[in-house]
Design an enzyme around this catalytic site. Structure first.
Site, mmCIF file in Angstrom:
data_model
loop_
_atom_site.group_PDB
_atom_site.id
_atom_site.type_symbol
_atom_site.label_atom_id
_atom_site.label_comp_id
_atom_site.label_asym_id
_atom_site.label_seq_id
_atom_site.Cartn_x
_atom_site.Cartn_y
_atom_site.Cartn_z
ATOM 1 C CE LYS A 16 -3.985 1.963 1.882
ATOM 2 N NZ LYS A 16 -4.920 1.063 3.889
ATOM 3 C CG ASP A 113 -14.265 2.730 6.136
ATOM 4 O OD1 ASP A 113 -15.896 2.801 5.283
ATOM 5 O OD2 ASP A 113 -13.820 3.637 5.479
#
Ligand code: NAG
Ligand code: NAG
Length: 311
Positions: A16, A113
């Site tokens: 990432k 989330d």
């Protein structure tokens, strides 16, 4: 921004790479801290949270090296023409997701989330099966392995940390967040209720981009919001009847929950999509719901598990 690469030792990993912008770097640093903590608490990899393998700074871009996983449940649904998952598949996935998130909750974290995009299959190996729908033959992609993991801990929040007033992606946002009443771990339970409904329906439960419409959709599906919750907010009365176009949208997209079809799944969802956080089920309780009895029976024949997230 996520990309995968081939690293030394021939282990494929995911990297990432975070944009070199201060707010993104802060989120990345927070994600690293959370992953270090939760991976460290789970040496034996018993809970389905993604593993961080390493991280480094490359010319100001923070790079987080993670185990490589498969498609997200959202991408899988999309590639499968939004054909819903079966109740058996939902049970298998939900059990793993609930154990993982319950593990976070026990360790004083809220993910904030949870959504189908942040639940990834461990492997994306698929077979295609033919099935008949409305006397037409369609091809359904079928996963060989339904194991999943929870990812994206960038906005995960410890109990002692500042709680941002607005969290979660719109469709999965709990009513107490929309109403600005403060939130804790229970907002994850609401989000997971919406996620399971989406797995069951093949489409999002509350398709809206507006808070007032969102609340109206909740009322259409789940019944009226208790007045004592609204009293504490700027939403004094939710009088949807005098709304115009939005009303049609709500009518076409939201139907009351049908409880008869899949009784145990819907009973569990009813406890998760409870407006009042004091009455909403916790994940620890949810793991003992009859919906998961088949999973527990399967496990019990192997080992006696202690109660709680450990099951
Ligand atoms: C979250 O807040 C509600 C309302 O204050 C409370 O009843 C509940 O126990 C809290 N949950 C956790 C996990 O702290
Ligand atoms: C009369 C009335 O309520 N009009 C509303 C119709 O919907 C649009 C969009 O939601 C509003 O902007 C109008 O005020």
């Amino acid at each position: 921004f996520l990309s995968s690469c081939l690293c030394s030792g021939n282990q494929r990993v995911a990297v990432k790479i975070v944009k070199n912008i201060e707010c993104f770097c802060e989120v990345a640093r927070s994600e690293i801290a959370v992953l270090e903590e939760i991976n460290g608490l789970d040496d034996n990899n018993r809970f389905a949270c993604v593993r961080m393998l390493d991280w480094f700074d490359h010319e100001g871009h923070i790079c987080i090296v993670l185990e490589l996983l498969g498609l997200s449940t959202f991408d899988f649904l999309r590639q499968n023409d939004f054909l819903p998952f079966s109740v058996e598949q939902i049970r298998h996935m939900a059990f793993q997701i609930f154990r993982a998130v319950c593990f976070l909750h026990r360790n004083k974290l809220t993910h904030t989330d949870l959504k189908p995009e942040n639940i990834l299959f461990v492997s994306s190996e698929v077979n295609t099966e033919a099935l008949v729908v409305n006397s037409k033959i369609c091809r359904r992609r079928k996963l060989g392995n339904l194991d999943v993991k929870v990812v994206d801990f960038g906005t995960a929040t410890f109990d002692h940390e500042h709680h941002e007033s607005l969290v979660s992606t719109r469709h999965y946002r709990a009513p107490e967040v929309i109403l600005d009443l403060g939130w804790n771990q229970s907002c994850d339970v609401w989000s997971l209720g919406c996620v399971l409904m989406e797995f069951y329906l093949g489409r999002t439960l509350f398709p809206t981009h507006d808070s007032k419409e969102h609340l109206a959709m909740m009322e259409k599906v789940l019944g009226p919001i208790p007045p004592h919750l609204l009293k504490q907010t700027r939403y004094e009365h939710l009088n949807w009847e005098d709304q115009n176009s939005s009303d049609d949208h709500i009518r076409t997209h939201c139907q009351p929950l049908k409880v008869d079809a899949e009784r145990q799944l819907f009973d569990l969802l009813g406890c998760m999509l409870e407006y009042d956080v004091c009455r909403r089920i916790t994940l620890e309780e949810a793991l003992w719901h009859p919906f998961f009895s088949p999973m527990r029976t399967m496990l019990k024949s192997i080992i006696i598990y202690p109660p709680g997230c450990g099951i």
